[in-house]
Design a protein around this motif. Structure first.
Motif, PDB file in Angstrom:
ATOM      1  N   PRO A  96       2.200  40.942 -53.588  1.00 48.80           N
ATOM      2  CA  PRO A  96       3.251  40.320 -52.763  1.00 48.80           C
ATOM      3  C   PRO A  96       2.976  39.245 -51.878  1.00 48.80           C
ATOM      4  O   PRO A  96       1.733  39.419 -51.288  1.00 48.80           O
ATOM      5  CB  PRO A  96       4.070  41.441 -52.112  1.00 48.80           C
ATOM      6  CG  PRO A  96       3.173  42.725 -52.029  1.00 48.80           C
ATOM      7  CD  PRO A  96       2.175  42.624 -53.166  1.00 48.80           C
ATOM      8  N   ILE A  97       3.481  38.142 -51.774  1.00 48.53           N
ATOM      9  CA  ILE A  97       3.394  37.191 -50.930  1.00 48.53           C
ATOM     10  C   ILE A  97       4.520  36.910 -49.898  1.00 48.53           C
ATOM     11  O   ILE A  97       5.589  36.796 -50.398  1.00 48.53           O
ATOM     12  CB  ILE A  97       3.033  35.656 -51.617  1.00 48.53           C
ATOM     13  CG1 ILE A  97       1.785  35.870 -52.553  1.00 48.53           C
ATOM     14  CG2 ILE A  97       2.858  34.617 -50.670  1.00 48.53           C
ATOM     15  CD1 ILE A  97       1.507  34.658 -53.405  1.00 48.53           C
ATOM     16  N   HIS A  98       4.312  37.062 -48.872  1.00 50.95           N
ATOM     17  CA  HIS A  98       5.258  36.924 -47.732  1.00 50.95           C
ATOM     18  C   HIS A  98       4.924  35.522 -46.715  1.00 50.95           C
ATOM     19  O   HIS A  98       3.914  35.514 -46.105  1.00 50.95           O
ATOM     20  CB  HIS A  98       5.567  38.120 -46.986  1.00 50.95           C
ATOM     21  CG  HIS A  98       6.326  39.196 -47.879  1.00 50.95           C
ATOM     22  ND1 HIS A  98       5.399  40.416 -48.561  1.00 50.95           N
ATOM     23  CD2 HIS A  98       7.368  39.850 -47.952  1.00 50.95           C
ATOM     24  CE1 HIS A  98       6.240  41.000 -49.180  1.00 50.95           C
ATOM     25  NE2 HIS A  98       7.558  40.714 -48.834  1.00 50.95           N
ATOM     26  N   ILE A  99       6.092  35.386 -46.183  1.00 53.06           N
ATOM     27  CA  ILE A  99       5.916  34.458 -45.021  1.00 53.06           C
ATOM     28  C   ILE A  99       6.514  35.305 -43.856  1.00 53.06           C
ATOM     29  O   ILE A  99       7.671  35.883 -43.805  1.00 53.06           O
ATOM     30  CB  ILE A  99       6.556  33.071 -44.973  1.00 53.06           C
ATOM     31  CG1 ILE A  99       6.288  32.290 -43.538  1.00 53.06           C
ATOM     32  CG2 ILE A  99       7.979  33.161 -45.360  1.00 53.06           C
ATOM     33  CD1 ILE A  99       6.753  30.776 -43.737  1.00 53.06           C
ATOM     34  N   VAL A 100       6.057  35.651 -42.750  1.00 57.47           N
ATOM     35  CA  VAL A 100       6.259  36.352 -41.613  1.00 57.47           C
ATOM     36  C   VAL A 100       6.263  35.724 -40.221  1.00 57.47           C
ATOM     37  O   VAL A 100       5.685  34.640 -40.237  1.00 57.47           O
ATOM     38  CB  VAL A 100       5.285  37.533 -41.353  1.00 57.47           C
ATOM     39  CG1 VAL A 100       5.205  38.582 -42.811  1.00 57.47           C
ATOM     40  CG2 VAL A 100       3.815  37.204 -41.118  1.00 57.47           C
ATOM     41  N   TYR A 101       7.332  36.052 -39.380  1.00 59.16           N
ATOM     42  CA  TYR A 101       7.349  35.294 -38.077  1.00 59.16           C
ATOM     43  C   TYR A 101       7.975  36.536 -37.197  1.00 59.16           C
ATOM     44  O   TYR A 101       8.257  37.485 -37.703  1.00 59.16           O
ATOM     45  CB  TYR A 101       8.232  34.177 -38.198  1.00 59.16           C
ATOM     46  CG  TYR A 101       9.419  34.178 -39.001  1.00 59.16           C
ATOM     47  CD1 TYR A 101      10.802  34.709 -38.296  1.00 59.16           C
ATOM     48  CD2 TYR A 101       9.588  34.426 -40.449  1.00 59.16           C
ATOM     49  CE1 TYR A 101      11.834  34.767 -38.925  1.00 59.16           C
ATOM     50  CE2 TYR A 101      10.743  34.153 -41.281  1.00 59.16           C
ATOM     51  CZ  TYR A 101      11.864  34.485 -40.534  1.00 59.16           C
ATOM     52  OH  TYR A 101      12.960  34.476 -41.427  1.00 59.16           O
ATOM     53  N   PRO A 102       7.753  36.390 -35.728  1.00 57.96           N
ATOM     54  CA  PRO A 102       8.077  37.397 -34.992  1.00 57.96           C
ATOM     55  C   PRO A 102       9.357  37.977 -34.915  1.00 57.96           C
ATOM     56  O   PRO A 102       9.822  39.044 -34.678  1.00 57.96           O
ATOM     57  CB  PRO A 102       7.583  36.637 -33.679  1.00 57.96           C
ATOM     58  CG  PRO A 102       6.485  35.779 -34.036  1.00 57.96           C
ATOM     59  CD  PRO A 102       7.148  35.334 -35.193  1.00 57.96           C
ATOM     60  N   SER A 103      10.387  36.826 -34.840  1.00 56.35           N
ATOM     61  CA  SER A 103      11.759  37.422 -34.412  1.00 56.35           C
ATOM     62  C   SER A 103      12.656  36.468 -35.271  1.00 56.35           C
ATOM     63  O   SER A 103      12.658  35.216 -35.466  1.00 56.35           O
ATOM     64  CB  SER A 103      12.210  37.275 -33.170  1.00 56.35           C
ATOM     65  OG  SER A 103      13.425  37.557 -32.872  1.00 56.35           O
ATOM     66  N   ARG A 104      14.031  36.964 -35.586  1.00 60.94           N
ATOM     67  CA  ARG A 104      14.997  36.356 -36.250  1.00 60.94           C
ATOM     68  C   ARG A 104      15.846  35.684 -35.107  1.00 60.94           C
ATOM     69  O   ARG A 104      16.633  34.514 -35.612  1.00 60.94           O
ATOM     70  CB  ARG A 104      15.585  37.221 -37.396  1.00 60.94           C
ATOM     71  CG  ARG A 104      16.835  36.571 -38.448  1.00 60.94           C
ATOM     72  CD  ARG A 104      17.423  37.421 -39.136  1.00 60.94           C
ATOM     73  NE  ARG A 104      16.618  38.482 -39.740  1.00 60.94           N
ATOM     74  CZ  ARG A 104      16.082  38.281 -40.875  1.00 60.94           C
ATOM     75  NH1 ARG A 104      16.343  37.149 -41.607  1.00 60.94           N
ATOM     76  NH2 ARG A 104      15.280  39.265 -41.434  1.00 60.94           N
ATOM     77  N   SER A 105      15.815  36.202 -34.240  1.00 64.96           N
ATOM     78  CA  SER A 105      16.952  36.039 -33.057  1.00 64.96           C
ATOM     79  C   SER A 105      16.163  34.582 -32.264  1.00 64.96           C
ATOM     80  O   SER A 105      14.953  34.524 -32.130  1.00 64.96           O
ATOM     81  CB  SER A 105      17.344  36.824 -31.976  1.00 64.96           C
ATOM     82  OG  SER A 105      16.126  37.368 -31.559  1.00 64.96           O
ATOM     83  N   ASN A 106      16.940  33.788 -31.816  1.00 64.38           N
ATOM     84  CA  ASN A 106      16.542  32.408 -31.264  1.00 64.38           C
ATOM     85  C   ASN A 106      15.292  31.970 -31.586  1.00 64.38           C
ATOM     86  O   ASN A 106      14.124  31.486 -31.332  1.00 64.38           O
ATOM     87  CB  ASN A 106      15.881  32.998 -29.759  1.00 64.38           C
ATOM     88  CG  ASN A 106      17.277  33.533 -28.953  1.00 64.38           C
ATOM     89  OD1 ASN A 106      18.135  32.922 -29.118  1.00 64.38           O
ATOM     90  ND2 ASN A 106      16.829  34.488 -28.179  1.00 64.38           N
ATOM     91  N   LEU A 107      15.479  31.970 -33.228  1.00 62.71           N
ATOM     92  CA  LEU A 107      14.373  31.128 -33.994  1.00 62.71           C
ATOM     93  C   LEU A 107      14.665  29.652 -33.919  1.00 62.71           C
ATOM     94  O   LEU A 107      15.459  29.279 -34.436  1.00 62.71           O
ATOM     95  CB  LEU A 107      14.358  31.436 -35.522  1.00 62.71           C
ATOM     96  CG  LEU A 107      13.381  31.181 -36.580  1.00 62.71           C
ATOM     97  CD1 LEU A 107      11.904  31.765 -36.152  1.00 62.71           C
ATOM     98  CD2 LEU A 107      13.621  31.369 -37.926  1.00 62.71           C
TER      99      LEU A 107
END
Length: 220
Positions: free
Chosen positions: A192-203
């Motif tokens: 699987p290939i994902h893009i990840v980031y720290p938080s959905r809020s205040n993006l």
């Protein structure tokens, strides 16, 4: 340093409000595995910067899992299982891995059965790896060990042995006949290939729009 980062976000937000719409401005720091970054991200980033000229992108290629917050990355590409449940992940697709060998190697050593893989001449990444083909798991002792998938692919093309490499790396050699796929059409594995980031809020809008661009354009 924290205050400077907050001030930069405020400045970007003010700029977006003044323009009356969410326009990405400022720097987006992106981490990606080397192979994926070289093969897929350059055209995506080119289109993104062409559409949003006020944005800037720093792309860091590294074959390791980075710590987004500690290392100051906005997003990262992860290939394989996800282990950090605190990150927001968006799936981009799946990358196939293939067993391949050159026609010259196969004419000399024959086409192996999946049950014969353990005794075949293989190109691996460490001593005594476990490979699975056709539902049969085999412990292999590579004749050549490398630390790079491109080297493994080139060694397979040269006739050294059987390699297990990402399809995006070997598909051109398969098309032009320099490599043959072994053990049927089913991939050796799907990663699987994902893009990840720290938080959905205040993006920040710049990150949200970049994630959307990757999800639209970067799937293999």
């Amino acid at each position: 340093e924290r205050c400077a980062a907050i001030a930069a976000l405020i400045e970007e937000a003010n700029s977006e409000v003044q323009q009356g719409k969410a326009v990405p401005t400022g720097l987006i720091r992106v981490s990606s595995p080397v192979l994926y970054g070289r093969r897929y991200l350059t055209p995506v980033i080119s289109k993104f910067l062409g559409r949003y000229p006020q944005a800037r992108v720093e792309l860091v290629l590294a074959d390791r899992r980075v710590h987004l917050i500690e290392e100051g990355f906005d997003v990262a590409i992860h290939i394989g299982p996800l282990h950090d449940s605190s990150l927001v992940a968006r799936k981009l697709g799946e990358g196939a891995v293939r067993f391949v060998a050159s026609p010259r190697f196969l004419s000399k050593h024959g086409i192996p059965d999946a049950r014969e893989l353990g005794s075949a001449r293989c190109i691996g990444f460490s001593a005594f790896e476990t490979w699975e083909a056709g539902g049969v798991k085999s412990r292999i002792d590579p004749v050549l060990m490398v630390n790079d998938s491109e080297l493994a692919c080139e060694a397979a093309i040269a006739g050294v042995g059987i390699a297990r490499v990402p399809e995006i790396l070997c598909q051109e050699a398969i098309r032009d006949g320099r490599l043959k796929v072994l053990f049927g059409p089913k991939p050796a594995m799907l990663r699987p290939i994902h893009i990840v980031y720290p938080s959905r809020s205040n993006l920040p809008p710049k990150v949200r729009l970049f994630v959307d661009a990757l999800a639209t354009l970067a799937e293999p």
